[in-house]
Write an enzyme that holds these catalytic residues in place. Structure first.
Site, PDB file in Angstrom:
ATOM      1  N   HIS A 101       0.769  -1.166  -0.004  1.00 29.64           N
ATOM      2  CA  HIS A 101      -0.022  -0.229   0.022  1.00 29.64           C
ATOM      3  C   HIS A 101       0.930   1.127   0.015  1.00 29.64           C
ATOM      4  CE1 HIS A 101       0.685  -0.488   3.958  1.00 29.64           C
ATOM      5  NE2 HIS A 101       0.394   1.318   4.377  1.00 29.64           N
TER       6      HIS A 101
HETATM    7  C1  UD1 Z   1      -2.245   5.882   5.266  1.00 30.36           C
HETATM    8  C2  UD1 Z   1      -1.013   6.812   5.885  1.00 30.36           C
HETATM    9  C3  UD1 Z   1      -0.541   5.483   6.108  1.00 30.36           C
HETATM   10  C4  UD1 Z   1      -1.085   3.938   6.504  1.00 30.36           C
HETATM   11  C5  UD1 Z   1      -1.872   3.382   5.940  1.00 30.36           C
HETATM   12  C6  UD1 Z   1      -2.311   2.585   6.629  1.00 30.36           C
HETATM   13  C7  UD1 Z   1      -0.705   9.196   5.531  1.00 30.36           C
HETATM   14  C8  UD1 Z   1      -0.095   9.612   4.917  1.00 30.36           C
HETATM   15  N1  UD1 Z   1      -0.659   7.796   5.161  1.00 30.36           N
HETATM   16  O1  UD1 Z   1      -1.850   5.639   4.093  1.00 30.36           O
HETATM   17  O2  UD1 Z   1       1.261   6.148   6.636  1.00 30.36           O
HETATM   18  O3  UD1 Z   1       0.383   3.059   6.132  1.00 30.36           O
HETATM   19  O4  UD1 Z   1      -2.517   4.759   6.134  1.00 30.36           O
HETATM   20  O5  UD1 Z   1      -3.339   1.572   6.558  1.00 30.36           O
HETATM   21  O6  UD1 Z   1      -1.252   9.192   6.492  1.00 30.36           O
HETATM   22  N2  UD1 Z   1      -9.444   4.985   1.031  1.00 30.36           N
HETATM   23  C9  UD1 Z   1     -11.326   3.942   0.526  1.00 30.36           C
HETATM   24  N3  UD1 Z   1     -11.523   3.941   1.630  1.00 30.36           N
HETATM   25  C10 UD1 Z   1     -11.475   4.491   3.380  1.00 30.36           C
HETATM   26  C11 UD1 Z   1      -9.666   4.903   3.018  1.00 30.36           C
HETATM   27  C12 UD1 Z   1      -9.190   5.204   2.143  1.00 30.36           C
HETATM   28  O7  UD1 Z   1     -11.566   3.839  -0.334  1.00 30.36           O
HETATM   29  O8  UD1 Z   1     -11.245   3.521   4.378  1.00 30.36           O
HETATM   30  C13 UD1 Z   1      -8.582   5.293  -0.161  1.00 30.36           C
HETATM   31  C14 UD1 Z   1      -9.110   6.632  -0.821  1.00 30.36           C
HETATM   32  O9  UD1 Z   1      -9.232   6.505  -1.789  1.00 30.36           O
HETATM   33  C15 UD1 Z   1      -7.572   7.326  -0.762  1.00 30.36           C
HETATM   34  C16 UD1 Z   1      -6.355   6.370  -0.498  1.00 30.36           C
HETATM   35  O10 UD1 Z   1      -7.290   5.114  -0.114  1.00 30.36           O
HETATM   36  O11 UD1 Z   1      -7.040   8.763  -0.938  1.00 30.36           O
HETATM   37  C17 UD1 Z   1      -5.562   6.868   0.141  1.00 30.36           C
HETATM   38  O12 UD1 Z   1      -6.474   7.167   1.706  1.00 30.36           O
HETATM   39  P1  UD1 Z   1      -5.744   7.738   2.573  1.00 30.36           P
HETATM   40  O13 UD1 Z   1      -5.392   8.121   4.106  1.00 30.36           O
HETATM   41  O14 UD1 Z   1      -4.934   9.126   2.201  1.00 30.36           O
HETATM   42  O15 UD1 Z   1      -3.983   7.108   2.327  1.00 30.36           O
HETATM   43  P2  UD1 Z   1      -3.045   5.150   2.608  1.00 30.36           P
HETATM   44  O16 UD1 Z   1      -2.965   4.844   1.643  1.00 30.36           O
HETATM   45  O17 UD1 Z   1      -4.172   4.917   3.727  1.00 30.36           O
HETATM   46  N1  UDP Z   2      -4.645  -5.453   8.877  1.00 35.33           N
HETATM   47  C1  UDP Z   2      -4.796  -6.103   8.770  1.00 35.33           C
HETATM   48  N2  UDP Z   2      -6.081  -5.695   7.661  1.00 35.33           N
HETATM   49  C2  UDP Z   2      -5.317  -5.534   6.066  1.00 35.33           C
HETATM   50  C3  UDP Z   2      -4.316  -5.182   6.342  1.00 35.33           C
HETATM   51  C4  UDP Z   2      -3.683  -5.126   7.409  1.00 35.33           C
HETATM   52  O1  UDP Z   2      -6.402  -5.977   9.720  1.00 35.33           O
HETATM   53  O2  UDP Z   2      -6.111  -6.002   5.440  1.00 35.33           O
HETATM   54  C5  UDP Z   2      -3.440  -4.649   9.841  1.00 35.33           C
HETATM   55  C6  UDP Z   2      -2.243  -5.405   9.635  1.00 35.33           C
HETATM   56  O3  UDP Z   2      -2.397  -7.043  10.630  1.00 35.33           O
HETATM   57  C7  UDP Z   2      -1.341  -4.644  11.053  1.00 35.33           C
HETATM   58  C8  UDP Z   2      -1.940  -3.545  10.766  1.00 35.33           C
HETATM   59  O4  UDP Z   2      -3.360  -3.427  10.227  1.00 35.33           O
HETATM   60  O5  UDP Z   2      -1.430  -5.059  12.634  1.00 35.33           O
HETATM   61  C9  UDP Z   2      -1.362  -2.849   9.672  1.00 35.33           C
HETATM   62  O6  UDP Z   2      -1.479  -1.954   9.179  1.00 35.33           O
HETATM   63  P1  UDP Z   2      -1.252  -1.205   7.140  1.00 35.33           P
HETATM   64  O7  UDP Z   2      -0.080  -2.308   6.988  1.00 35.33           O
HETATM   65  O8  UDP Z   2      -2.286  -0.309   6.747  1.00 35.33           O
HETATM   66  O9  UDP Z   2      -0.743   0.047   7.929  1.00 35.33           O
HETATM   67  P2  UDP Z   2       1.490   0.402   8.684  1.00 35.33           P
HETATM   68  O10 UDP Z   2       1.412  -0.862   9.530  1.00 35.33           O
HETATM   69  O11 UDP Z   2       2.005   0.126   7.357  1.00 35.33           O
HETATM   70  O12 UDP Z   2       1.100   1.817   8.628  1.00 35.33           O
END
Ligand code: UD1
Ligand code: UDP
Length: 353
Positions: free
Chosen positions: A203
């Site tokens: 991601h």
């Molecule tokens: C965010 C965090 C990242 C973390 C990740 C965990 C920042 C800059 N990044 O990244 O550090 O590792 O969360 O998962 O804060 N979207 C949906 N549904 C949702 C949420 C998001 O469709 O419930 C889609 C939207 O199109 C959005 C994209 O995912 O634009 C990215 O979401 P965003 O929260 O901006 O960043 P993440 O990639 O989730």
């Molecule tokens: N996780 C989850 N379901 C998923 C993917 C991740 O429960 O489909 C959990 C995972 O086990 C871990 C956390 O989410 O506890 C990690 O989050 P993510 O990878 O989104 O973000 P990061 O840790 O890189 O910030």
């Protein structure tokens, strides 16, 4: 004492869950959800499964560009904190919700506690690195998950009120061990045998927002010929759709799964391939080899112990690791004793009650 926690993204719900349980025994704990993640599978499922009470405030900020999202959070968090007037504000990890929460609180002269302080990738092209550095420099009390994190802070001149009580994500895994012993409905519905598949998550923008990297990862996954389970983050699902190419037939792309389901998938995987921070650690906690689809990691201890290997997004290096990576040696307990949240809650009580 009144403590306010600010959460917003998937890993923050998991980090806040064990601390929430401890804090509620000691004080009033107000939960503020920025709304950064909002799909059921990215948010509500974690509150239900981890028994986190409904947030007291959901600011419903949603998705936007970095500046827009962080700015909107700042406005709404400030209003909420002005109404709540907590004795201290806890922020977690390194997302936009983290830095917005820390900045809003600091400007209101509210003490800021940072859980998972001191992590560094030393790569400022990652949005998380900017969020971490700023949050650590705004925080009044810093809870490091490892000694490396403490030493990173010390190199930046931050040494006051820095504690290493261990990692709250390790607490969360330890607290889930019982449920992990029960058979997995998801594994049987997927009809996969324990130890027979690779688990993949991707991601990070560096992989999802650069087509050449995502294509190279997909090609590598296809060429392994192994059964692959791939719960896709919404960002990744969008990127896969944008590519418009069929995923290889051995790769099963799923919706995001719940925390317990993810731990079960991790525990039974032959190997985990990921660019997630949390999953690199969980692989280590559960004793599953991890191939990290990045060039660097904040969790250097997992690499030093020989259980994690950094391969980036290049096809050949991924394939080589999938075929040949063999962890060796112990997994030193560098992430604490599973009671980090209890110690953090006590320290907050000592400082702010
Ligand atoms: C965010 C965090 C990242 C973390 C990740 C965990 C920042 C800059 N990044 O990244 O550090 O590792 O969360 O998962 O804060 N979207 C949906 N549904 C949702 C949420 C998001 O469709 O419930 C889609 C939207 O199109 C959005 C994209 O995912 O634009 C990215 O979401 P965003 O929260 O901006 O960043 P993440 O990639 O989730
Ligand atoms: N996780 C989850 N379901 C998923 C993917 C991740 O429960 O489909 C959990 C995972 O086990 C871990 C956390 O989410 O506890 C990690 O989050 P993510 O990878 O989104 O973000 P990061 O840790 O890189 O910030």
């Amino acid at each position: 004492m009144k403590v306010a926690s600010i959460v917003g993204a998937r890993p923050q719900f998991i980090k806040a869950a064990p601390l929430d349980r401890e804090l509620r025994q000691l004080c009033t704990h107000v939960l503020i959800h920025t709304g950064q993640h909002y799909d059921y599978s990215m948010s509500a499922v974690f509150f239900e499964e981890l028994h986190i009470p409904e947030p007291d405030h959901n600011l419903e900020v949603g998705s936007a560009s970095h500046g827009q999202q962080t700015g909107e959070m700042l406005i709404r968090i400030e209003e909420t904190l002005q109404r709540e007037r907590p004795d201290c504000v806890v922020v977690y990890g390194d997302t936009n919700s983290t830095v917005a929460g820390a900045l809003a609180a600091a400007k209101l002269h509210l003490p800021v506690a940072h859980v998972e302080a001191g992590l560094r990738s030393f790569d400022r092209s990652m949005p998380e690195e900017i969020n971490r550095v700023l949050t650590d420099h705004l925080a009044d009390v810093l809870f490091c998950p490892t000694e490396t994190a403490r030493s990173n802070l010390s190199h930046e001149g931050i040494a006051q009120s820095v504690f290493n009580f261990g990692d709250v994500m390790y607490d969360a895994v330890v607290q889930s061990l019982d449920v992990l012993r029960s058979p997995s409905g998801l594994l049987s519905s997927l009809d996969v045998e324990p130890g027979s598949y690779l688990l993949v998550t991707v991601h990070r923008p560096a992989n999802t927002d650069h087509d050449e990297n995502l294509l190279s990862i997909l090609d590598a996954l296809g060429e392994t010929g192994e059964e692959i389970i791939f719960p896709a983050h919404p960002r990744t699902a969008q990127a896969l759709a944008r590519l418009g190419r069929e995923t290889p037939s051995n790769v099963r792309v799923l919706e995001p799964v719940s925390y317990v389901n993810m731990l079960k998938l991790e525990k039974e995987a032959r190997l985990i391939l990921t660019d997630s921070g949390g999953m690199q650690k969980e692989a280590y906690f559960l004793g599953v080899p991890c191939v990290t689809l990045r060039e660097e990691t904040e969790w250097v201890e997992t690499v030093e112990a020989g259980w994690n290997i950094l391969v980036g997004a290049g096809k050949d290096r991924i394939l080589q690791a999938v075929r040949g990576f063999q962890p060796h040696g112990d997994r030193p307990g560098v992430f604490g004793d599973g009671r980090a949240s209890e110690k953090i809650a006590r320290q907050l009580q000592l400082a702010y009650a």
